[in-house]
Design a protein around this motif. Sequence first.
Motif, PDB file in Angstrom:
ATOM      1  N   PHE A 151      84.843  87.242 -16.726  1.00  0.00           N
ATOM      2  CA  PHE A 151      83.621  86.442 -16.650  1.00  0.00           C
ATOM      3  C   PHE A 151      82.375  87.304 -16.777  1.00  0.00           C
ATOM      4  O   PHE A 151      82.231  88.326 -16.116  1.00  0.00           O
ATOM      5  CB  PHE A 151      83.618  85.639 -15.351  1.00  0.00           C
ATOM      6  CG  PHE A 151      84.772  84.676 -15.295  1.00  0.00           C
ATOM      7  CD1 PHE A 151      84.689  83.453 -15.934  1.00  0.00           C
ATOM      8  CD2 PHE A 151      85.960  85.029 -14.668  1.00  0.00           C
ATOM      9  CE1 PHE A 151      85.765  82.584 -15.933  1.00  0.00           C
ATOM     10  CE2 PHE A 151      87.040  84.168 -14.658  1.00  0.00           C
ATOM     11  CZ  PHE A 151      86.945  82.938 -15.298  1.00  0.00           C
ATOM     12  N   ASP A 152      81.469  86.847 -17.650  1.00  0.00           N
ATOM     13  CA  ASP A 152      80.232  87.575 -17.913  1.00  0.00           C
ATOM     14  C   ASP A 152      79.183  87.337 -16.833  1.00  0.00           C
ATOM     15  O   ASP A 152      78.348  88.207 -16.573  1.00  0.00           O
ATOM     16  CB  ASP A 152      79.664  87.142 -19.273  1.00  0.00           C
ATOM     17  CG  ASP A 152      80.666  87.328 -20.396  1.00  0.00           C
ATOM     18  OD1 ASP A 152      80.790  88.452 -20.889  1.00  0.00           O
ATOM     19  OD2 ASP A 152      81.345  86.339 -20.763  1.00  0.00           O
ATOM     20  N   VAL A 153      79.209  86.158 -16.225  1.00  0.00           N
ATOM     21  CA  VAL A 153      78.187  85.756 -15.256  1.00  0.00           C
ATOM     22  C   VAL A 153      78.859  85.024 -14.102  1.00  0.00           C
ATOM     23  O   VAL A 153      79.775  84.223 -14.323  1.00  0.00           O
ATOM     24  CB  VAL A 153      77.136  84.836 -15.925  1.00  0.00           C
ATOM     25  CG1 VAL A 153      76.286  84.120 -14.889  1.00  0.00           C
ATOM     26  CG2 VAL A 153      76.257  85.631 -16.881  1.00  0.00           C
ATOM     27  N   LEU A 154      78.414  85.306 -12.883  1.00  0.00           N
ATOM     28  CA  LEU A 154      78.806  84.531 -11.707  1.00  0.00           C
ATOM     29  C   LEU A 154      77.558  83.882 -11.120  1.00  0.00           C
ATOM     30  O   LEU A 154      76.588  84.578 -10.800  1.00  0.00           O
ATOM     31  CB  LEU A 154      79.449  85.419 -10.636  1.00  0.00           C
ATOM     32  CG  LEU A 154      80.710  86.211 -10.983  1.00  0.00           C
ATOM     33  CD1 LEU A 154      81.189  86.979  -9.757  1.00  0.00           C
ATOM     34  CD2 LEU A 154      81.814  85.305 -11.508  1.00  0.00           C
ATOM     35  N   VAL A 155      77.578  82.569 -10.992  1.00  0.00           N
ATOM     36  CA  VAL A 155      76.510  81.837 -10.308  1.00  0.00           C
ATOM     37  C   VAL A 155      77.144  81.216  -9.070  1.00  0.00           C
ATOM     38  O   VAL A 155      78.008  80.338  -9.175  1.00  0.00           O
ATOM     39  CB  VAL A 155      75.892  80.754 -11.212  1.00  0.00           C
ATOM     40  CG1 VAL A 155      74.885  79.922 -10.428  1.00  0.00           C
ATOM     41  CG2 VAL A 155      75.225  81.389 -12.429  1.00  0.00           C
ATOM     42  N   CYS A 156      76.727  81.699  -7.896  1.00  0.00           N
ATOM     43  CA  CYS A 156      77.369  81.302  -6.642  1.00  0.00           C
ATOM     44  C   CYS A 156      76.345  80.656  -5.705  1.00  0.00           C
ATOM     45  O   CYS A 156      75.168  80.538  -6.042  1.00  0.00           O
ATOM     46  CB  CYS A 156      78.025  82.517  -5.991  1.00  0.00           C
ATOM     47  SG  CYS A 156      79.214  83.352  -7.079  1.00  0.00           S
ATOM     48  N   ALA A 157      76.810  80.243  -4.546  1.00  0.00           N
ATOM     49  CA  ALA A 157      75.979  79.439  -3.646  1.00  0.00           C
ATOM     50  C   ALA A 157      74.650  80.109  -3.308  1.00  0.00           C
ATOM     51  O   ALA A 157      73.636  79.426  -3.119  1.00  0.00           O
ATOM     52  CB  ALA A 157      76.756  79.142  -2.367  1.00  0.00           C
ATOM     53  N   GLU A 158      74.637  81.437  -3.236  1.00  0.00           N
ATOM     54  CA  GLU A 158      73.412  82.146  -2.875  1.00  0.00           C
ATOM     55  C   GLU A 158      72.372  82.148  -3.996  1.00  0.00           C
ATOM     56  O   GLU A 158      71.209  82.511  -3.765  1.00  0.00           O
ATOM     57  CB  GLU A 158      73.724  83.613  -2.527  1.00  0.00           C
ATOM     58  CG  GLU A 158      74.742  83.798  -1.424  1.00  0.00           C
ATOM     59  CD  GLU A 158      76.164  83.950  -1.937  1.00  0.00           C
ATOM     60  OE1 GLU A 158      76.935  84.677  -1.304  1.00  0.00           O
ATOM     61  OE2 GLU A 158      76.502  83.323  -2.980  1.00  0.00           O
TER      62      GLU A 158
END
Length: 213
Positions: A151-158
Motif C-alpha cells: 500500500f502506497d498510502v494509509l489513511v487511518c482514524a487519526e
Amino acid sequence: MPSASASAGKIRRGYPGPVLPLPPGDFRAYLFDCDGTIVDSMPVHHLAWRAALGEWGCDLPEDLFYAWGGRPVADIVVDLNARHGLAMPVDVVARRREDAYQTFLPQLTAVPGVLAHIERAHRRVPFAVVSGSTRESVTASLSALDLLDRFDVLVCAEDYARAKPDPECYLLAARLLDVPPEHCLVFEDTDLGVAAATAAGMASVRVPPPWQR
C-alpha cells in the motif's frame, strides 16, 4: 507451527481466492477499507471487544457488533454506556480493546476475494488503505499478513475528523494518491463505508460478510 507472517505469505501467494466482480470504469487507484475488507478481522475484533468490555460486565452481542460495523470506537462505547447504564471511560476501553486485539493477531487471515485483486493489480495501480481504525491497528493487521508493503498510502482514524459515511477520508486518500475521485475504486464491507465512497463520487465493490463468502 509457522509464524503468522509466514502463514499469511503462503495464503497471500498460494490462495488468492475467487475474484470479486468489479464495476466497469477507468480506475486508476484502488482504495481499500481494512477490517472486514482486506483482513478477515471482524470475528477477531469482536473477541477483542468482549475481552475489553468484560471488565465492566458489559457485553456486545455479535449481531449488534456487525450492525455497528464501521462506527468509531468512541461512539460504540458511548452507546453501550447509554444502553446499560454504565460509565465506562472511552479512552480506557479503547486501549483495552486495542491491547486485546494485538494478542489475537496470529488468528488473522486475508479476505480471499479481495486478496486476488491486490495480487493482480499491485504495481499496476496505486493502492490506499482507508480505515476507521487506528494506524497502530491497521499497521499491525497488514504486517501480520505480510501485506503492508503493498500500500502506497494509509489513511487511518487519526488522519481525518469526520468518520464514514462522511467522504472526507476517501477524498483525502484520492488527494494523497493524486488521482481524481471518479477514477478511484473503493472496496468496502459496511453500509457506512459504501455510503462514504458514494458521497466521494467513487465507484465501490461491496465485500460480503464472513457468513456469505
